[in-house]
Enzyme design. Structure first.
Site: not given
Ligand code: FRU
Length: 431
Positions: A274, A53
């Protein structure tokens, strides 16, 4: 849209928008929403790191910060020695910078000392008058003996960016605080969840251009008490209760937020909305989230994809783009090739960056990725920025029109190559 359907919310909750089963039952892969196949790249952003991310340092008005000619991104990272599936348990925020949007240098960890959480998950960074406000998800508790999944929304303030001949440095001292925790009424707590798990994460700073008011969006779940008549009383569907949460800063101070009712929820539809974020174009509010095939409620067929909704105000009656909500998904032969998209405005187009996830993996879900031999898990995991997807946006309709290189993140003023059919029209291509 049935804006008042929010289950059992407090009575002062404004009508709120919903992603409904009727919309989601129309989800289909189509030419207009499938991203080009991603090929392996030798040019990872950093060979020693898994990178997933990612988000830009931004100004209060949402524009990408340019600091002495550099743009800076923050990403979740972990050592690439680890199996890719382990990375979430040790995620660390690191920053990277570039003066051309194509070649990225690794800066280093964002925080020098300890942060909230046993690891830090996604967020956003506001660069306001030289001061950094780094919003993040505190996952678990610092120094916990066993990994826990509690999630709180945290802020580190006070950091600064300096630029010299050696490049860009992001530095503290930081002052960390917990900004928000779920209230149990609008936002489900860890104790309340009945389904897969609860979510309360991914804070995203937003200043509304219409009002100048200051907000924080985040991923959450709407409580659905046992025995509720939501989803026609179907307890199985009720466990899928994702929402896009919002908090408001009454003073405009970026450190001072109060929970407000969700902007949108997906009760009976999907468990995880997300990394919610907004693009405002010509007074229309485009709300984007990422979601997974396995987080759709029973009876719905979804995809790992970028989903979007549009309304005529921040708290409008969001309608799913393209009728069903899907904007960009992965090809059928590589359904998990990318994830965690972040869309931003670029002149006539939208650009969406994401990370290169698992290639050569075409099972219906990713549940058995961990059953592959370890070297195959590593070989198939991208762990770097994916090619940036180009999207045309016309009202409530979108169309994928191509992709830029891995990790190519142009600023709005930087011209993109013309898509091939426009080249033909303009007569300056080989048509
Ligand atoms: C999306 C996610 C986010 C979280 C992260 C954890 O890719 O699930 O919501 O912050 O990955 O690795």
């Amino acid at each position: 849209m049935d804006g008042n359907r929010g289950p059992d919310g407090p009575s002062d909750a404004p009508a709120r928008a919903a992603w409904m089963r009727d919309h989601a039952s129309e989800l289909r892969r189509e030419d207009s929403n499938v991203a080009p196949v991603i090929y392996p790249t030798d040019e990872r952003i950093d060979d020693e790191l898994h990178v997933w991310d990612t988000w830009f340092l931004r100004e209060r008005d949402g524009s990408i910060a340019e600091i002495d000619g550099y743009r800076v991104i923050v990403a979740l990272t972990a050592s690439s020695d680890l199996l890719p599936g382990k990375r979430h348990d040790v995620a660390t925020l690191r920053y990277f910078y570039s003066d051309d949007g194509e070649n990225w240098e690794t800066g280093g960890p964002v925080f020098d000392g300890e942060a909230f959480g046993s690891r830090q998950w996604a967020g956003s960074v506001l660069y306001d008058d030289g001061t950094l406000y780094c919003y993040y998800t505190a996952a678990g508790r610092a120094r916990e003996k066993e990994l826990s999944y509690s999630q709180r929304i945290a802020l580190a303030e006070g950091g600064a960016v300096t630029v010299d001949d050696d490049g860009v440095t992001v530095d503290g001292p930081w002052e960390h605080s917990i900004l928000l925790e779920p209230d149990g009424e609008w936002y489900e707590t860890e104790a309340q969840y009945r389904g897969m798990t609860y979510t309360f994460r991914d804070p995203w700073f937003f200043e509304d251009p219409a009002s100048g008011e200051t907000y924080l969006l985040f991923e959450a779940n709407t409580p659905v008490p046992e025995g509720s008549d939501a989803c026609g009383g179907d307890a199985g569907q009720q466990e899928f209760n994702g929402s896009v949460g919002v908090a408001h800063s009454p003073t405009g101070n970026p450190t001072d937020f109060e929970l407000r009712p969700p902007l949108l929820d997906a009760v009976c539809v999907n468990q995880e909305l997300e990394r919610p974020h907004l693009v405002v174009r010509q007074g229309r509010y485009y709300l984007f989230v990422s979601s997974h095939v396995h987080t759709f409620a029973p009876g719905l067929e979804g995809y790992d994809a970028l989903y979007g909704f549009v309304a005529d105000g921040l708290r409008g009656d969001y309608e799913p783009l393209n009728g069903h909500g899907m904007v960009v998904t992965n090809p059928a032969g590589a359904p998990f090739q990318a994830y965690s998209w972040l869309a931003y405005d670029h002149g006539d187009e939208l650009l969406a960056t994401s990370f290169f996830n698992y290639r050569e993996y075409d099972r219906p879900t990713m549940d058995d990725v961990a059953l592959l031999p370890e070297d195959e898990q590593r070989r198939r995991f991208g762990g770097t920025l994916a090619p940036t997807v180009r999207i045309e946006l016309d009202g409530a309709e979108t169309r994928v029109v191509g992709a830029l290189d891995h990790g190519h993140l142009p600023l709005p003023r930087e011209e993109l190559p013309k898509p091939w059919w426009k080249r033909a029209e303009g007569g300056d291509g080989d048509g």
